[in-house]
Scaffold this motif. Sequence first.
Motif, PDB file in Angstrom:
ATOM      1  N   VAL A  76       0.793  -1.233  -0.006  1.00  0.00           N
ATOM      2  CA  VAL A  76       0.020  -0.022   0.077  1.00  0.00           C
ATOM      3  C   VAL A  76       1.013   1.298   0.154  1.00  0.00           C
ATOM      4  O   VAL A  76       1.672   1.309   0.875  1.00  0.00           O
ATOM      5  CB  VAL A  76      -0.953   0.032   1.178  1.00  0.00           C
ATOM      6  N   GLN A  77       0.589   2.225  -1.096  1.00  0.00           N
ATOM      7  CA  GLN A  77       1.383   3.442  -0.923  1.00  0.00           C
ATOM      8  C   GLN A  77       0.476   4.412  -0.905  1.00  0.00           C
ATOM      9  O   GLN A  77      -0.626   4.513  -1.539  1.00  0.00           O
ATOM     10  CB  GLN A  77       2.195   3.515  -2.316  1.00  0.00           C
ATOM     11  N   LEU A  78       0.902   5.416  -0.372  1.00  0.00           N
ATOM     12  CA  LEU A  78       0.019   6.696   0.257  1.00  0.00           C
ATOM     13  C   LEU A  78       0.909   7.779  -0.472  1.00  0.00           C
ATOM     14  O   LEU A  78       2.261   7.943  -0.116  1.00  0.00           O
ATOM     15  CB  LEU A  78      -0.129   6.937   1.682  1.00  0.00           C
ATOM     16  N   VAL A  79       0.206   8.700  -1.123  1.00  0.00           N
ATOM     17  CA  VAL A  79       1.082  10.090  -1.834  1.00  0.00           C
ATOM     18  C   VAL A  79       0.101  11.482  -1.399  1.00  0.00           C
ATOM     19  O   VAL A  79      -0.946  11.498  -2.017  1.00  0.00           O
ATOM     20  CB  VAL A  79       1.412   9.810  -3.103  1.00  0.00           C
ATOM     21  N   GLU A  80       0.756  12.094  -0.540  1.00  0.00           N
ATOM     22  CA  GLU A  80       0.263  13.511  -0.293  1.00  0.00           C
ATOM     23  C   GLU A  80       0.674  14.617  -1.319  1.00  0.00           C
ATOM     24  O   GLU A  80       1.674  14.233  -2.042  1.00  0.00           O
ATOM     25  CB  GLU A  80       0.449  13.832   1.172  1.00  0.00           C
ATOM     26  N   SER A  81      -0.446  15.280  -1.473  1.00  0.00           N
ATOM     27  CA  SER A  81      -0.164  16.533  -2.503  1.00  0.00           C
ATOM     28  C   SER A  81      -0.977  17.770  -1.912  1.00  0.00           C
ATOM     29  O   SER A  81      -1.763  17.461  -1.091  1.00  0.00           O
ATOM     30  CB  SER A  81      -0.272  16.335  -4.048  1.00  0.00           C
ATOM     31  N   GLY A  82      -0.712  18.896  -2.417  1.00  0.00           N
ATOM     32  CA  GLY A  82      -1.306  20.194  -2.005  1.00  0.00           C
ATOM     33  C   GLY A  82      -0.713  21.144  -1.054  1.00  0.00           C
ATOM     34  O   GLY A  82      -1.393  22.118  -0.730  1.00  0.00           O
ATOM     35  N   GLY A  83       0.506  20.610  -0.554  1.00  0.00           N
ATOM     36  CA  GLY A  83       1.087  21.530   0.386  1.00  0.00           C
ATOM     37  C   GLY A  83       1.509  22.827  -0.207  1.00  0.00           C
ATOM     38  O   GLY A  83       1.556  22.708  -1.589  1.00  0.00           O
ATOM     39  N   GLY A  84       1.968  23.772   0.657  1.00  0.00           N
ATOM     40  CA  GLY A  84       2.559  24.964   0.180  1.00  0.00           C
ATOM     41  C   GLY A  84       2.603  26.099   1.134  1.00  0.00           C
ATOM     42  O   GLY A  84       2.461  25.986   2.084  1.00  0.00           O
ATOM     43  N   LEU A  85       3.030  27.261   0.435  1.00  0.00           N
ATOM     44  CA  LEU A  85       2.968  28.505   1.423  1.00  0.00           C
ATOM     45  C   LEU A  85       1.623  29.244   1.219  1.00  0.00           C
ATOM     46  O   LEU A  85       1.275  29.612   0.215  1.00  0.00           O
ATOM     47  CB  LEU A  85       4.271  29.294   0.993  1.00  0.00           C
ATOM     48  N   VAL A  86       1.192  29.553   2.366  1.00  0.00           N
ATOM     49  CA  VAL A  86       0.011  30.612   2.344  1.00  0.00           C
ATOM     50  C   VAL A  86       0.038  31.674   3.437  1.00  0.00           C
ATOM     51  O   VAL A  86       0.642  31.279   4.453  1.00  0.00           O
ATOM     52  CB  VAL A  86      -1.381  29.501   2.748  1.00  0.00           C
ATOM     53  N   GLN A  87      -0.657  32.488   3.184  1.00  0.00           N
ATOM     54  CA  GLN A  87      -0.744  33.702   4.371  1.00  0.00           C
ATOM     55  C   GLN A  87      -1.876  33.145   5.595  1.00  0.00           C
ATOM     56  O   GLN A  87      -2.919  32.397   5.245  1.00  0.00           O
ATOM     57  CB  GLN A  87      -1.302  34.884   3.732  1.00  0.00           C
ATOM     58  N   GLY A  88      -1.860  33.806   6.685  1.00  0.00           N
ATOM     59  CA  GLY A  88      -2.512  33.379   7.694  1.00  0.00           C
ATOM     60  C   GLY A  88      -3.784  33.763   7.558  1.00  0.00           C
ATOM     61  O   GLY A  88      -4.187  34.771   6.701  1.00  0.00           O
ATOM     62  N   GLY A  89      -4.767  32.935   7.564  1.00  0.00           N
ATOM     63  CA  GLY A  89      -6.290  33.023   7.400  1.00  0.00           C
ATOM     64  C   GLY A  89      -6.691  32.565   6.066  1.00  0.00           C
ATOM     65  O   GLY A  89      -7.867  32.305   5.712  1.00  0.00           O
ATOM     66  N   GLY A  90      -5.864  32.102   5.369  1.00  0.00           N
ATOM     67  CA  GLY A  90      -5.906  31.546   4.238  1.00  0.00           C
ATOM     68  C   GLY A  90      -6.398  29.892   4.120  1.00  0.00           C
ATOM     69  O   GLY A  90      -6.426  29.490   5.280  1.00  0.00           O
ATOM     70  N   SER A  91      -6.452  29.279   2.878  1.00  0.00           N
ATOM     71  CA  SER A  91      -6.860  27.894   2.909  1.00  0.00           C
ATOM     72  C   SER A  91      -6.114  26.904   2.011  1.00  0.00           C
ATOM     73  O   SER A  91      -5.264  27.738   0.984  1.00  0.00           O
ATOM     74  CB  SER A  91      -8.349  27.639   2.287  1.00  0.00           C
ATOM     75  N   LEU A  92      -6.051  25.929   2.268  1.00  0.00           N
ATOM     76  CA  LEU A  92      -5.265  24.831   1.380  1.00  0.00           C
ATOM     77  C   LEU A  92      -6.023  23.716   1.447  1.00  0.00           C
ATOM     78  O   LEU A  92      -6.651  23.316   2.592  1.00  0.00           O
ATOM     79  CB  LEU A  92      -3.836  24.446   2.030  1.00  0.00           C
ATOM     80  N   ARG A  93      -5.989  22.620   0.402  1.00  0.00           N
ATOM     81  CA  ARG A  93      -6.696  21.365   0.659  1.00  0.00           C
ATOM     82  C   ARG A  93      -5.595  20.443   0.109  1.00  0.00           C
ATOM     83  O   ARG A  93      -4.901  20.509  -0.786  1.00  0.00           O
ATOM     84  CB  ARG A  93      -7.728  21.218  -0.544  1.00  0.00           C
ATOM     85  N   LEU A  94      -5.224  19.356   1.011  1.00  0.00           N
ATOM     86  CA  LEU A  94      -4.457  18.553   0.799  1.00  0.00           C
ATOM     87  C   LEU A  94      -5.102  17.285   0.331  1.00  0.00           C
ATOM     88  O   LEU A  94      -6.159  16.945   0.765  1.00  0.00           O
ATOM     89  CB  LEU A  94      -3.741  18.170   2.062  1.00  0.00           C
ATOM     90  N   SER A  95      -4.415  16.266  -0.525  1.00  0.00           N
ATOM     91  CA  SER A  95      -4.981  15.327  -1.010  1.00  0.00           C
ATOM     92  C   SER A  95      -3.921  14.035  -0.633  1.00  0.00           C
ATOM     93  O   SER A  95      -2.887  14.414  -0.664  1.00  0.00           O
ATOM     94  CB  SER A  95      -5.140  15.525  -2.442  1.00  0.00           C
TER      95      SER A  95
END
Length: 125
Positions: free
Chosen positions: A2-21
């Motif tokens: 079983v392999q798991l691969v995350e994506s969607g990280g990065g740099l964001v300003q406070g109050g912002g949003s990100l979605r990780l997969s």
Amino acid sequence: QVQLVESGGGLVQGGGSLRLSCAVSARTFSSYLMGWFRQAPGKEREFVGAISRSGGSTYYADSVKGRFTISRDNAKNTVYLQMDSLKPEDTAVYYCAAEMRWGTPSRSGNAYDYWGQGTQVTVSS
């Protein structure tokens, strides 16, 4: 294997949003409880949240409750972490993990059988 691969990280300003997969290569993805953890520099790994096999139940750490949302798409073998109202203290490497134990998802990383490589999330002030 079983392999798991995350994506969607990065740099964001406070109050912002990100979605990780987290894409999971498993023939029976729906049989896994899925969790998200994070580890900041110099700190221990901590539980962020988890989701049941069907996606019908979710569990969160108090520090992220009301700001983060976990979901999964069993047809796509993917689990998501929607992060809103991000704070600088959310800065960490985020990991997804899978466990096969019966019951509700564990808040302990030791219970999980498989881990992704992690994705960096940095929140600026």
